[in-house]
Write a protein that holds these residues in place. Sequence first.
Motif, PDB file in Angstrom:
ATOM      1  N   GLY A 100     -44.620 -33.207  72.433  1.00  0.00           N
ATOM      2  CA  GLY A 100     -45.658 -32.209  72.163  1.00  0.00           C
ATOM      3  C   GLY A 100     -47.045 -32.702  72.518  1.00  0.00           C
ATOM      4  O   GLY A 100     -47.842 -31.984  73.134  1.00  0.00           O
ATOM      5  N   GLY A 101     -47.356 -33.947  72.149  1.00  0.00           N
ATOM      6  CA  GLY A 101     -48.670 -34.504  72.465  1.00  0.00           C
ATOM      7  C   GLY A 101     -48.875 -34.681  73.952  1.00  0.00           C
ATOM      8  O   GLY A 101     -49.960 -34.423  74.480  1.00  0.00           O
ATOM      9  N   MET A 102     -47.825 -35.111  74.662  1.00  0.00           N
ATOM     10  CA  MET A 102     -47.923 -35.299  76.114  1.00  0.00           C
ATOM     11  C   MET A 102     -48.051 -33.953  76.829  1.00  0.00           C
ATOM     12  O   MET A 102     -48.763 -33.839  77.828  1.00  0.00           O
ATOM     13  CB  MET A 102     -46.713 -36.069  76.638  1.00  0.00           C
ATOM     14  N   ARG A 103     -47.375 -32.921  76.318  1.00  0.00           N
ATOM     15  CA  ARG A 103     -47.519 -31.586  76.918  1.00  0.00           C
ATOM     16  C   ARG A 103     -48.961 -31.090  76.783  1.00  0.00           C
ATOM     17  O   ARG A 103     -49.502 -30.468  77.698  1.00  0.00           O
ATOM     18  CB  ARG A 103     -46.549 -30.598  76.267  1.00  0.00           C
ATOM     19  N   ASP A 136     -49.141 -34.175  65.241  1.00  0.00           N
ATOM     20  CA  ASP A 136     -49.334 -35.042  64.083  1.00  0.00           C
ATOM     21  C   ASP A 136     -50.721 -35.672  64.136  1.00  0.00           C
ATOM     22  O   ASP A 136     -51.426 -35.599  65.148  1.00  0.00           O
ATOM     23  CB  ASP A 136     -48.239 -36.117  64.002  1.00  0.00           C
ATOM     24  N   VAL A 137     -51.117 -36.295  63.048  1.00  0.00           N
ATOM     25  CA  VAL A 137     -52.494 -36.763  62.887  1.00  0.00           C
ATOM     26  C   VAL A 137     -52.892 -37.775  63.957  1.00  0.00           C
ATOM     27  O   VAL A 137     -53.999 -37.733  64.495  1.00  0.00           O
ATOM     28  CB  VAL A 137     -52.690 -37.374  61.479  1.00  0.00           C
ATOM     29  N   THR A 138     -51.979 -38.707  64.289  1.00  0.00           N
ATOM     30  CA  THR A 138     -52.294 -39.735  65.283  1.00  0.00           C
ATOM     31  C   THR A 138     -52.524 -39.122  66.655  1.00  0.00           C
ATOM     32  O   THR A 138     -53.510 -39.428  67.335  1.00  0.00           O
ATOM     33  CB  THR A 138     -51.144 -40.765  65.362  1.00  0.00           C
ATOM     34  N   VAL A 139     -51.630 -38.226  67.068  1.00  0.00           N
ATOM     35  CA  VAL A 139     -51.762 -37.585  68.376  1.00  0.00           C
ATOM     36  C   VAL A 139     -52.981 -36.673  68.388  1.00  0.00           C
ATOM     37  O   VAL A 139     -53.690 -36.578  69.395  1.00  0.00           O
ATOM     38  CB  VAL A 139     -50.482 -36.788  68.722  1.00  0.00           C
ATOM     39  N   GLN A 140     -53.250 -36.005  67.259  1.00  0.00           N
ATOM     40  CA  GLN A 140     -54.435 -35.158  67.152  1.00  0.00           C
ATOM     41  C   GLN A 140     -55.697 -35.955  67.437  1.00  0.00           C
ATOM     42  O   GLN A 140     -56.565 -35.511  68.200  1.00  0.00           O
ATOM     43  CB  GLN A 140     -54.513 -34.563  65.744  1.00  0.00           C
ATOM     44  N   ALA A 141     -55.799 -37.136  66.851  1.00  0.00           N
ATOM     45  CA  ALA A 141     -56.972 -37.993  67.066  1.00  0.00           C
ATOM     46  C   ALA A 141     -57.086 -38.388  68.542  1.00  0.00           C
ATOM     47  O   ALA A 141     -58.185 -38.424  69.104  1.00  0.00           O
ATOM     48  CB  ALA A 141     -56.887 -39.231  66.186  1.00  0.00           C
ATOM     49  N   GLN A 142     -55.961 -38.670  69.181  1.00  0.00           N
ATOM     50  CA  GLN A 142     -55.972 -39.050  70.595  1.00  0.00           C
ATOM     51  C   GLN A 142     -56.453 -37.894  71.478  1.00  0.00           C
ATOM     52  O   GLN A 142     -57.233 -38.106  72.416  1.00  0.00           O
ATOM     53  CB  GLN A 142     -54.569 -39.483  71.019  1.00  0.00           C
TER      54      GLN A 142
END
Length: 341
Positions: A165-168, A194-200
């Motif tokens: 999801g984060g990579m998409r 998720d919170v970590t990917v959101q921050a990225q």
Amino acid sequence: MVENKENFENILEVKNLAVSFQTFFGEVEAVRDISFNLKKGSKLAIVGESGCGKSVTANSIVQLLPKPPVLYKAGEILFKGEDLLKYSNKQMMDIRGNKISMVFQDPMTSLNPTMKVGKQIVEGVRRHKKISAKEAEKLAIEMLELVAVPQPERRIQQYPHEFSGGMRQRVMIALAMASKPELLIADEPTTALDVTVQAQILDLMKKLNDELGTSIILITHDLGVVADMADEVIVMYAGQILEKGTVEEIFKDPKHPYTRKLLAAVPKINMEKSEVLHSIEGTPPDLYKPPKGCSFYDRCDQAMVICRDQLPELENHYGQHCSRCWLNHPDCPQGGAKVEG
């Protein structure tokens, strides 16, 4: 006649915009007379509950709402001095994905599941730039590398379902930024992450803003994201702007009861176990028949008779800080007085 567009301080000016949806049951007034400016290179956040008109406003800028049922009743959307509401569909196709790009909440429904991500970026670039397929593929690799997708040479040959999801979402941002747009609209781009990917993702958007000078409009309901990301904030409710100002003005000295309630509902790191997280009781008004007074009247514990009967103006306090509330009127009694009925 518009001259010297590059000299405009505001890349975007929305003036008295009113947008409605025509339905079988009647007209829904989704956006009601809103105005705001976006300076070149700045980051603006639009916040509020679901259904407050945030996404309708964003989609109106790039004309993604179908007509009918959408009806643009009034207003102007000036991009570098030119009214986009007067543009034809062909003219808007030259703007979308080129000068103005949009990142949506769910990349899986925005990316073509039957097409490799590299090809999607290549097609998007070649639609607006006269470059060869090989040059476009090289740019696609560079953009995936810019948004920190590992092994971009290999990843451009993969399909959306092969990404997390984060990579998409990174791919969506690469696709949006491939033509180096002047304005990026991100409609809740981190909600499903998720919170970590959101921050990225947020760090990536700030990097694009810093390095490419891209102006950003961030649509969100997360005030924590706003505090970290934005320069200016607009608080929307029931299709109207209730308060706007810089991040510091809004967070340090909120003037509207709705803004104060939104801030009170945000969990704090230093909260005691005994503390109760605040919530806003009630529901927003029905926009089939908007209230003639303040739209927040029914949910406000400081409402007065005038709030029910007369709509307050959006008045300036200091700097860029404005709010739409009778409590801030110089003749208002201290604290207001809740009136039932």
